[in-house]
Design a protein around this motif. Structure first.
Motif, PDB file in Angstrom:
ATOM      1  N   ALA A  57       0.821  -1.206   0.000  1.00 28.37           N
ATOM      2  CA  ALA A  57       0.000   0.000   0.000  1.00 28.37           C
ATOM      3  C   ALA A  57       0.857   1.259   0.000  1.00 28.37           C
ATOM      4  O   ALA A  57       0.627   2.198  -0.762  1.00 28.37           O
ATOM      5  N   GLY A  58       1.858   1.296   0.877  1.00 27.34           N
ATOM      6  CA  GLY A  58       2.719   2.459   0.950  1.00 27.34           C
ATOM      7  C   GLY A  58       3.531   2.660  -0.307  1.00 27.34           C
ATOM      8  O   GLY A  58       3.724   3.796  -0.770  1.00 27.34           O
ATOM      9  N   GLN A  59       4.005   1.550  -0.880  1.00 24.27           N
ATOM     10  CA  GLN A  59       4.790   1.663  -2.106  1.00 24.27           C
ATOM     11  C   GLN A  59       3.933   2.182  -3.257  1.00 24.27           C
ATOM     12  O   GLN A  59       4.391   2.995  -4.067  1.00 24.27           O
ATOM     13  N   ALA A  60       2.665   1.734  -3.310  1.00 28.95           N
ATOM     14  CA  ALA A  60       1.764   2.232  -4.349  1.00 28.95           C
ATOM     15  C   ALA A  60       1.502   3.720  -4.160  1.00 28.95           C
ATOM     16  O   ALA A  60       1.463   4.489  -5.139  1.00 28.95           O
ATOM     17  N   PHE A  61       1.317   4.147  -2.914  1.00 24.44           N
ATOM     18  CA  PHE A  61       1.020   5.558  -2.659  1.00 24.44           C
ATOM     19  C   PHE A  61       2.175   6.456  -3.091  1.00 24.44           C
ATOM     20  O   PHE A  61       1.955   7.556  -3.615  1.00 24.44           O
ATOM     21  N   LEU A  62       3.402   6.002  -2.894  1.00 26.96           N
ATOM     22  CA  LEU A  62       4.563   6.807  -3.295  1.00 26.96           C
ATOM     23  C   LEU A  62       4.665   6.945  -4.809  1.00 26.96           C
ATOM     24  O   LEU A  62       5.349   7.858  -5.301  1.00 26.96           O
ATOM     25  N   GLN A  63       3.994   6.060  -5.556  1.00 30.30           N
ATOM     26  CA  GLN A  63       4.018   6.168  -7.012  1.00 30.30           C
ATOM     27  C   GLN A  63       3.237   7.386  -7.510  1.00 30.30           C
ATOM     28  O   GLN A  63       3.328   7.749  -8.686  1.00 30.30           O
ATOM     29  N   LEU A  64       2.459   8.001  -6.619  1.00 31.64           N
ATOM     30  CA  LEU A  64       1.776   9.244  -7.002  1.00 31.64           C
ATOM     31  C   LEU A  64       2.781  10.360  -7.300  1.00 31.64           C
ATOM     32  O   LEU A  64       2.465  11.315  -8.006  1.00 31.64           O
ATOM     33  N   TYR A  65       3.969  10.242  -6.736  1.00 33.67           N
ATOM     34  CA  TYR A  65       5.009  11.249  -6.965  1.00 33.67           C
ATOM     35  C   TYR A  65       5.788  10.915  -8.233  1.00 33.67           C
ATOM     36  O   TYR A  65       6.083   9.750  -8.499  1.00 33.67           O
ATOM     37  N   PRO A  66       6.165  11.913  -9.014  1.00 29.73           N
ATOM     38  CA  PRO A  66       7.107  11.670 -10.112  1.00 29.73           C
ATOM     39  C   PRO A  66       8.486  11.395  -9.537  1.00 29.73           C
ATOM     40  O   PRO A  66       8.770  11.708  -8.374  1.00 29.73           O
ATOM     41  N   ASP A  67       9.334  10.775 -10.327  1.00 27.76           N
ATOM     42  CA  ASP A  67      10.715  10.571  -9.887  1.00 27.76           C
ATOM     43  C   ASP A  67      11.454  11.910  -9.871  1.00 27.76           C
ATOM     44  O   ASP A  67      11.150  12.817 -10.650  1.00 27.76           O
ATOM     45  N   ALA A  68      12.410  12.013  -8.974  1.00 28.83           N
ATOM     46  CA  ALA A  68      13.245  13.218  -8.925  1.00 28.83           C
ATOM     47  C   ALA A  68      13.964  13.392 -10.266  1.00 28.83           C
ATOM     48  O   ALA A  68      14.412  12.421 -10.882  1.00 28.83           O
ATOM     49  N   ASN A  69      14.059  14.631 -10.719  1.00 26.42           N
ATOM     50  CA  ASN A  69      14.738  14.888 -11.993  1.00 26.42           C
ATOM     51  C   ASN A  69      15.854  15.919 -11.873  1.00 26.42           C
ATOM     52  O   ASN A  69      16.403  16.370 -12.875  1.00 26.42           O
ATOM     53  N   THR A  70      16.189  16.291 -10.626  1.00 30.57           N
ATOM     54  CA  THR A  70      17.310  17.195 -10.399  1.00 30.57           C
ATOM     55  C   THR A  70      17.856  16.935  -9.005  1.00 30.57           C
ATOM     56  O   THR A  70      17.237  16.236  -8.199  1.00 30.57           O
ATOM     57  N   SER A  71      19.019  17.468  -8.723  1.00 35.16           N
ATOM     58  CA  SER A  71      19.638  17.254  -7.415  1.00 35.16           C
ATOM     59  C   SER A  71      19.177  18.325  -6.442  1.00 35.16           C
ATOM     60  O   SER A  71      18.518  19.298  -6.815  1.00 35.16           O
ATOM     61  N   GLY A  72      19.547  18.147  -5.172  1.00 34.73           N
ATOM     62  CA  GLY A  72      19.158  19.098  -4.149  1.00 34.73           C
ATOM     63  C   GLY A  72      17.890  18.672  -3.448  1.00 34.73           C
ATOM     64  O   GLY A  72      17.251  17.677  -3.792  1.00 34.73           O
ATOM     65  N   CYS A  73      17.501  19.434  -2.437  1.00 35.06           N
ATOM     66  CA  CYS A  73      16.306  19.075  -1.659  1.00 35.06           C
ATOM     67  C   CYS A  73      15.024  19.335  -2.440  1.00 35.06           C
ATOM     68  O   CYS A  73      14.047  18.602  -2.284  1.00 35.06           O
ATOM     69  N   LEU A  74      15.003  20.372  -3.264  1.00 33.52           N
ATOM     70  CA  LEU A  74      13.878  20.602  -4.169  1.00 33.52           C
ATOM     71  C   LEU A  74      14.226  19.862  -5.457  1.00 33.52           C
ATOM     72  O   LEU A  74      14.773  20.438  -6.397  1.00 33.52           O
ATOM     73  N   ASN A  75      13.904  18.575  -5.487  1.00 31.99           N
ATOM     74  CA  ASN A  75      14.488  17.699  -6.506  1.00 31.99           C
ATOM     75  C   ASN A  75      13.552  17.358  -7.662  1.00 31.99           C
ATOM     76  O   ASN A  75      13.845  16.449  -8.441  1.00 31.99           O
ATOM     77  N   TRP A  76      12.429  18.043  -7.775  1.00 32.49           N
ATOM     78  CA  TRP A  76      11.553  17.861  -8.937  1.00 32.49           C
ATOM     79  C   TRP A  76      11.127  19.228  -9.446  1.00 32.49           C
ATOM     80  O   TRP A  76      10.526  20.017  -8.724  1.00 32.49           O
ATOM     81  N   VAL A  77      11.494  19.505 -10.690  1.00 34.60           N
ATOM     82  CA  VAL A  77      11.127  20.767 -11.337  1.00 34.60           C
ATOM     83  C   VAL A  77      10.633  20.427 -12.737  1.00 34.60           C
ATOM     84  O   VAL A  77      11.279  19.664 -13.463  1.00 34.60           O
ATOM     85  N   GLU A  78       9.497  20.978 -13.102  1.00 40.02           N
ATOM     86  CA  GLU A  78       8.931  20.663 -14.415  1.00 40.02           C
ATOM     87  C   GLU A  78       8.081  21.840 -14.892  1.00 40.02           C
ATOM     88  O   GLU A  78       7.461  22.541 -14.089  1.00 40.02           O
ATOM     89  N   THR A  79       8.081  22.046 -16.198  1.00 39.85           N
ATOM     90  CA  THR A  79       7.193  23.023 -16.800  1.00 39.85           C
ATOM     91  C   THR A  79       6.034  22.287 -17.439  1.00 39.85           C
ATOM     92  O   THR A  79       6.240  21.443 -18.324  1.00 39.85           O
ATOM     93  N   LEU A  80       4.830  22.576 -16.980  1.00 44.70           N
ATOM     94  CA  LEU A  80       3.643  21.915 -17.492  1.00 44.70           C
ATOM     95  C   LEU A  80       2.961  22.787 -18.533  1.00 44.70           C
ATOM     96  O   LEU A  80       2.808  23.993 -18.346  1.00 44.70           O
ATOM     97  N   ASN A  81       2.563  22.170 -19.631  1.00 37.09           N
ATOM     98  CA  ASN A  81       1.803  22.864 -20.665  1.00 37.09           C
ATOM     99  C   ASN A  81       0.316  22.693 -20.353  1.00 37.09           C
ATOM    100  O   ASN A  81      -0.266  21.634 -20.595  1.00 37.09           O
ATOM    101  N   VAL A  82      -0.267  23.721 -19.790  1.00 33.36           N
ATOM    102  CA  VAL A  82      -1.645  23.659 -19.302  1.00 33.36           C
ATOM    103  C   VAL A  82      -2.588  24.148 -20.409  1.00 33.36           C
ATOM    104  O   VAL A  82      -2.521  25.309 -20.822  1.00 33.36           O
ATOM    105  N   PRO A  83      -3.501  23.281 -20.896  1.00 31.86           N
ATOM    106  CA  PRO A  83      -4.424  23.703 -21.966  1.00 31.86           C
ATOM    107  C   PRO A  83      -5.638  24.425 -21.389  1.00 31.86           C
ATOM    108  O   PRO A  83      -6.310  23.935 -20.483  1.00 31.86           O
ATOM    109  N   LEU A  84      -5.916  25.601 -21.925  1.00 33.21           N
ATOM    110  CA  LEU A  84      -7.078  26.399 -21.520  1.00 33.21           C
ATOM    111  C   LEU A  84      -7.877  26.745 -22.774  1.00 33.21           C
ATOM    112  O   LEU A  84      -7.413  27.516 -23.617  1.00 33.21           O
ATOM    113  N   ASP A  85      -9.044  26.153 -22.903  1.00 30.52           N
ATOM    114  CA  ASP A  85      -9.879  26.369 -24.088  1.00 30.52           C
ATOM    115  C   ASP A  85     -11.172  27.058 -23.671  1.00 30.52           C
ATOM    116  O   ASP A  85     -11.795  26.694 -22.668  1.00 30.52           O
ATOM    117  N   TRP A  86     -11.583  28.043 -24.450  1.00 29.20           N
ATOM    118  CA  TRP A  86     -12.791  28.800 -24.136  1.00 29.20           C
ATOM    119  C   TRP A  86     -13.495  29.195 -25.421  1.00 29.20           C
ATOM    120  O   TRP A  86     -12.853  29.563 -26.411  1.00 29.20           O
TER     121      TRP A  86
END
Length: 376
Positions: A57-86
């Motif tokens: 159960a715990g291992q599955a819950f941790l899969q909600l997180y992406p893998d780290a992609n950079t070093s340091g304590c703030l180890n996940w940084v990503e630019t998301l392309n957010v679609p906004l249609d109106w």
């Protein structure tokens, strides 16, 4: 219509791929403690949790997180392309029935969508974390219809009658890794029956309110809000010498359907920090990622038994009378009186719309299940 892709930078503290497997041999001790075995108080062999000590159960819950992609304590940084249609469609009809009578009809249809990824609250939304692995998809369709009849009466009076209907919805569906979402449902069943959850069978994953520096986890969908309104309005005005006299009435009926709690995750478990192996003694590993992985580790949590679907109806009535008096060419005195009656909202399902009022608690009734409850 408008289509926009908005770039949003998101970041956080997440487990590394090795840490999700229980391997902390390469972890940075300046960001989080290297875990110790709660049974011995000593480090795990080679800083790796034995496979037989890891819970599914715990291992599955941790899969909600992406893998780290950079070093340091703030180890996940990503630019998301957010679609906004109106898009918005309008139609209008103007018809002069006679020289003194005119009809106007206008219809507006509006649709706004923010499909996954949403980037959490970066675009003014609520209820989702910024992590796109399991997300929500938002849609907000709405429409309105207005009909108006204008009549010129005699040489100095005008009557305007208006009828309008409007409706708006906020529909929030689940998005992202559907297989992982199903795995979380299977390994994290709620304490109260899942069938009683408002989102059943597509319940959201539990909330994690952040501990040990990890980013929080929460999911808004599935959820919904609906509101409809009908309005009747009549305005009459007439000129008397230097006075423009006005009188009018407005009557409106409205209904709003909205669930309690701010997100679908909030009807599931809400996890806080870890508390100890098998009890609340506090014998943790000292690392929240390892605590999620360890068999028999307990966490402080809460869970509501029921997420109510609020179905509320209300009525408004307003009357007014006014006068605009032109005292002289550069001075006009406006005055009037308005009466507004806002009727108390009524719930379509009053037996499920209750609250506890301590003043109504009667000790003589003891543990009676309705003692102190107030129907609103």
């Amino acid at each position: 219509w408008n289509e926009e892709v908005r770039g949003n930078a998101v970041s956080g503290r997440v487990p590394t791929a090795a840490e999700k497997r229980g391997d902390f041999s390469q972890s940075d001790p300046t960001c989080s403690s290297i875990p110790v075995d709660p049974l011995t108080g000593q480090p795990f062999p080679n800083d790796v949790i034995p496979a037989e000590r890891i819970n599914e159960a715990g291992q599955a819950f941790l899969q909600l997180y992406p893998d780290a992609n950079t070093s340091g304590c703030l180890n996940w940084v990503e630019t998301l392309n957010v679609p906004l249609d109106w898009n918005q469609n309008n139609a209008r009809l103007d018809w002069s029935i006679t020289e003194r009578a005119r009809v106007m009809v206008r219809y507006t249809e509006d649709d706004w969508q923010n499909r996954s990824p949403t980037a959490g609250g970066a675009n003014g939304l609520w209820g989702d974390d910024p992590i796109p692995k399991i997300d929500s998809a938002w849609a907000q369709p709405s429409e309105s219809l207005v009909a108006q009849l204008n009549n010129v009466l005699g040489a100095s009076a005008l009557n305007t009658f208006t009828f309008s209907l409007s409706g708006i919805e906020i529909d929030i569906d689940q998005a992202g890794d559907a297989a992982l979402q199903e795995q979380i449902r299977a390994t994290h069943p709620p304490t109260f029956p899942a069938e009683g959850k408002l989102a059943y069978p597509t319940t959201a994953h539990p909330v994690f309110w952040s501990s040990g520096g990890l980013s929080f986890l929460r999911q808004q969908g599935p959820s919904f809000i609906e509101q409809d309104m009908m309005m009747l309005k009549n305005d009459y005005e007439q000129v008397f010498g230097q006075h423009v006299f006005k009188v009018g009435i407005l009557y409106a009926e409205a209904r709003k359907l909205e669930p309690t709690l701010s997100s679908a995750s909030n009807e599931m478990q809400s996890y806080g920090g870890s508390t100890g192996l098998g009890d609340w003694r506090g014998d943790t590993s000292g690392n929240v990622i390892a605590d999620f992985l360890l068999e028999d580790m307990t966490f402080g949590f809460s869970e509501v038994s029921h997420r109510q679907e609020g179905d509320v109806e209300w009525t408004d009535l307003e009357l007014y009378v006014a006068d605009s008096w032109k005292i002289r060419g550069n001075l006009t005195f406006d005055f009037g009186l308005r009466y507004s009656k806002f009727y108390w909202p009524e719930n379509a399902d009053p037996e499920r719309y209750l609250n506890f009022n301590p003043a109504r608690f009667d000790p003589a009734l003891g543990v009676s299940p309705c003692n102190g409850l107030m129907q609103v």
